[in-house]
Motif scaffolding. Structure first.
Motif, PDB file in Angstrom:
ATOM      1  N   LEU A  83      10.146   3.310  -0.872  1.00 24.96           N
ATOM      2  CA  LEU A  83       8.997   3.950  -1.691  1.00 24.96           C
ATOM      3  C   LEU A  83       9.610   4.672  -3.048  1.00 24.96           C
ATOM      4  O   LEU A  83       8.594   4.308  -3.927  1.00 24.96           O
ATOM      5  CB  LEU A  83       8.494   5.364  -0.819  1.00 24.96           C
TER       6      LEU A  83
ATOM      7  N   GLN B 249       7.700   2.962  -6.360  1.00 27.19           N
ATOM      8  CA  GLN B 249       6.997   3.924  -7.568  1.00 27.19           C
ATOM      9  C   GLN B 249       7.327   3.702  -8.845  1.00 27.19           C
ATOM     10  O   GLN B 249       6.680   3.786  -9.737  1.00 27.19           O
ATOM     11  CB  GLN B 249       6.935   5.313  -6.841  1.00 27.19           C
TER      12      GLN B 249
ATOM     13  N   ASP C 175       1.025  -1.139  -0.090  1.00 29.15           N
ATOM     14  CA  ASP C 175      -0.052  -0.163   0.048  1.00 29.15           C
ATOM     15  C   ASP C 175       0.879   1.305   0.087  1.00 29.15           C
ATOM     16  O   ASP C 175       1.453   1.497   0.955  1.00 29.15           O
ATOM     17  CB  ASP C 175      -0.880   0.059   1.216  1.00 29.15           C
ATOM     18  N   LEU C 176       1.049   1.777  -1.008  1.00 25.19           N
ATOM     19  CA  LEU C 176       2.117   2.860  -1.262  1.00 25.19           C
ATOM     20  C   LEU C 176       1.501   4.342  -0.417  1.00 25.19           C
ATOM     21  O   LEU C 176       2.186   4.970  -0.374  1.00 25.19           O
ATOM     22  CB  LEU C 176       2.084   3.110  -2.791  1.00 25.19           C
ATOM     23  N   GLU C 177       0.241   4.371  -0.491  1.00 22.81           N
ATOM     24  CA  GLU C 177      -0.450   5.682   0.219  1.00 22.81           C
ATOM     25  C   GLU C 177      -0.402   5.547   1.800  1.00 22.81           C
ATOM     26  O   GLU C 177       0.395   6.444   2.108  1.00 22.81           O
ATOM     27  CB  GLU C 177      -1.891   5.597  -0.135  1.00 22.81           C
ATOM     28  N   ARG C 178      -0.370   4.269   2.267  1.00 16.48           N
ATOM     29  CA  ARG C 178      -0.351   4.254   3.736  1.00 16.48           C
ATOM     30  C   ARG C 178       1.127   3.696   3.940  1.00 16.48           C
ATOM     31  O   ARG C 178       1.481   3.752   5.330  1.00 16.48           O
ATOM     32  CB  ARG C 178      -1.321   3.126   4.048  1.00 16.48           C
ATOM     33  N   ARG C 179       1.913   3.444   3.005  1.00 21.50           N
ATOM     34  CA  ARG C 179       3.393   3.292   3.069  1.00 21.50           C
ATOM     35  C   ARG C 179       3.515   1.979   4.053  1.00 21.50           C
ATOM     36  O   ARG C 179       4.058   2.066   5.017  1.00 21.50           O
ATOM     37  CB  ARG C 179       4.086   4.468   3.640  1.00 21.50           C
TER      38      ARG C 179
ATOM     39  N   ASP D 157      11.814   5.707   2.960  1.00 29.47           N
ATOM     40  CA  ASP D 157      11.667   6.844   1.850  1.00 29.47           C
ATOM     41  C   ASP D 157      12.142   6.004   0.526  1.00 29.47           C
ATOM     42  O   ASP D 157      11.737   6.108  -0.449  1.00 29.47           O
ATOM     43  CB  ASP D 157      12.195   8.017   2.259  1.00 29.47           C
TER      44      ASP D 157
END
Length: 432
Positions: free
Chosen positions: A273, A277, A247-251, A270
């Motif tokens: 992430l 992406q 889950d990239l939004e909630r990391r 970071d």
């Protein structure tokens, strides 16, 4: 040692600590001993009585006439030819059920290796003795295997024979503890998996970003290295990680570990992430690294996993790029021992957490197990407290603050001493 000895018309009956009776005799000047396959004394005597005509025979014909009878006498009710052992074991309800095809094949390979070591006269499972098992263990030692490898082979054979115990009236021949090797046999080697330093990790990332270095599926290999570096997960968990677990939004990343079956959740750093992406650009199926995942899952005709080794070699190539040799020679072993590999990132992760003061329980919630890795690095966390303890003990034998003050006052009362010398003496007293 034997517990009971009974002399017979020819030879002697004796009982071993296991309770099984044996018959010892001489024929043609050669001493022999056979198992009577019973713990009953009267039955043992009866079997010996039926064997006596053979031992007292004076012609080849008489001996031949009685040999068949003797074989039927001592043959157990359940007879299993060695050629049928694997087929029987592989269908047995109590057989081991390995999680991988590779491990199942290892069971079969170890059994066939052991059976190939037996003398031609050994044709049935009940004829396999503890002495033959011990002789095989000695042969394994001569192969210069690692202690863990040796013991895994013995463990598999013990499982096979204990499963087929109905065909072994005297019990499994692999029960003796002398078949195992001890960990201390390799203590002098002092070869272990090493963690990467922060500088080495940065060097890995640098060469993965350098276009002059070539490796198959390099963009995906770069993602896999980032996953290992910033999550501490094993290679298989990183290679086969799927998009629906990210889950990239909630990391957050969810990993159900292949080895343990445990599910862990990990925040996304970071740096990780950023590469995840970037990986969206080649997203085409459920896997984050689709080419590496397909390569990793390759199998041969027997169903054995072969792709994991291919991806593993790609991973090791990157480590060699930064000047590290993954494996080293070890005295007493044929194969080299691995010191640097993808698993080293797991060690590095634990080491960095320990240095940063992360509680051990938090690290275990990420690694997903009560891992020896955590123990290895968190043993150093208490070093500062240990130093304080030693200092406290040492202060008992040194002067107290009150004692130092009294000595300084006495020095100040001494007449006719230059001020510089008094200051030097005061400094000395305060330091002691």
């Amino acid at each position: 040692m034997a517990r009971k000895v009974m002399k017979q018309e020819v030879g002697t009956i004796y009982q071993k600590p296991s309770g099984i009776y044996y018959y010892r005799y001489q024929i043609n000047g050669e001493r022999k001993a056979i198992s009577l396959k019973t713990k009953n004394q009267e039955e043992a005597k009866r079997k010996v009585k039926e064997l006596l005509p053979i031992l007292k025979a004076t012609s080849i014909e008489v001996v031949s006439a009685h040999v068949a009878h003797a074989r039927n006498l001592i043959k157990p009710a359940n007879v299993l030819p060695l050629t049928e052992v694997w087929n029987t074991y592989s269908k047995h309800p109590n057989r081991a059920t390995p999680a991988t095809v590779n491990e199942r094949l290892n069971y079969e390979a170890d059994l066939r290796d052991f059976l190939a070591s037996l003398p031609e006269s050994c044709q049935y499972l009940h004829e396999v003795t503890p002495e033959l098992a011990d002789a095989y263990a000695q042969k394994l030692r001569e192969r210069q295997l690692a202690v863990d490898t040796h013991n895994r082979k013995i463990k598999r054979l013990r499982k096979i024979f204990s499963t087929l115990i109905e065909y072994c009236p005297d019990g499994s021949p692999f029960q003796s503890p002398v078949l195992w090797r001890k960990d201390r046999e390799e203590q002098e080697h002092n070869t272990r998996r090493l963690a990467f330093t922060r500088e080495q990790e940065q060097a890995l990332l640098d060469v993965l970003a350098d276009s002059t270095h070539k490796v198959k599926n390099k963009p995906e290999i770069r993602v896999i290295y980032h996953l290992g570096m910033f999550t501490g997960q094993r290679l298989k968990d990183c290679v086969l990680l799927q998009w629906h677990k990210v889950d990239l939004e909630r990391r957050r990343i969810w990993v159900k570990q292949f080895k343990t079956g445990k599910e862990v959740t990990i925040p996304i750093a970071d740096q990780l992430l950023t590469v995840l992406q970037e990986a969206l650009a080649w997203k085409r199926d459920e896997y984050i690294c689709p080419n590496c995942a397909a390569r990793y899952k390759q199998k041969d005709a027997s169903g054995k996993d072969v792709g994991c080794n291919k991806v593993g070699l790609d991973i090791l190539r990157v480590i060699r790029w930064i000047g590290l040799e993954p494996s080293v020679e070890v005295p007493g072993r044929k194969k080299k021992a691995t010191v640097y590999g993808f698993h080293s990132l797991r060690h590095s992760f634990a080491s960095h957490c320990a240095e940063a003061g992360v509680p051990k329980a938090v690290l275990l919630s990420i690694l997903g197990t009560d891992s020896d890795i955590a123990d290895k690095y968190y043993i150093h966390v208490g070093e500062e407290a240990q130093m304080e303890a030693i200092a406290a003990v040492a202060s008992i034998t040194t002067k107290s603050d009150r004692q130092r003050i009294e000595e300084v006052l006495k020095l100040l009362d001494i007449p006719d001493i230059p001020a510089e010398e008094i200051l030097n003496r005061v400094r000395h007293v305060l330091k002691v």
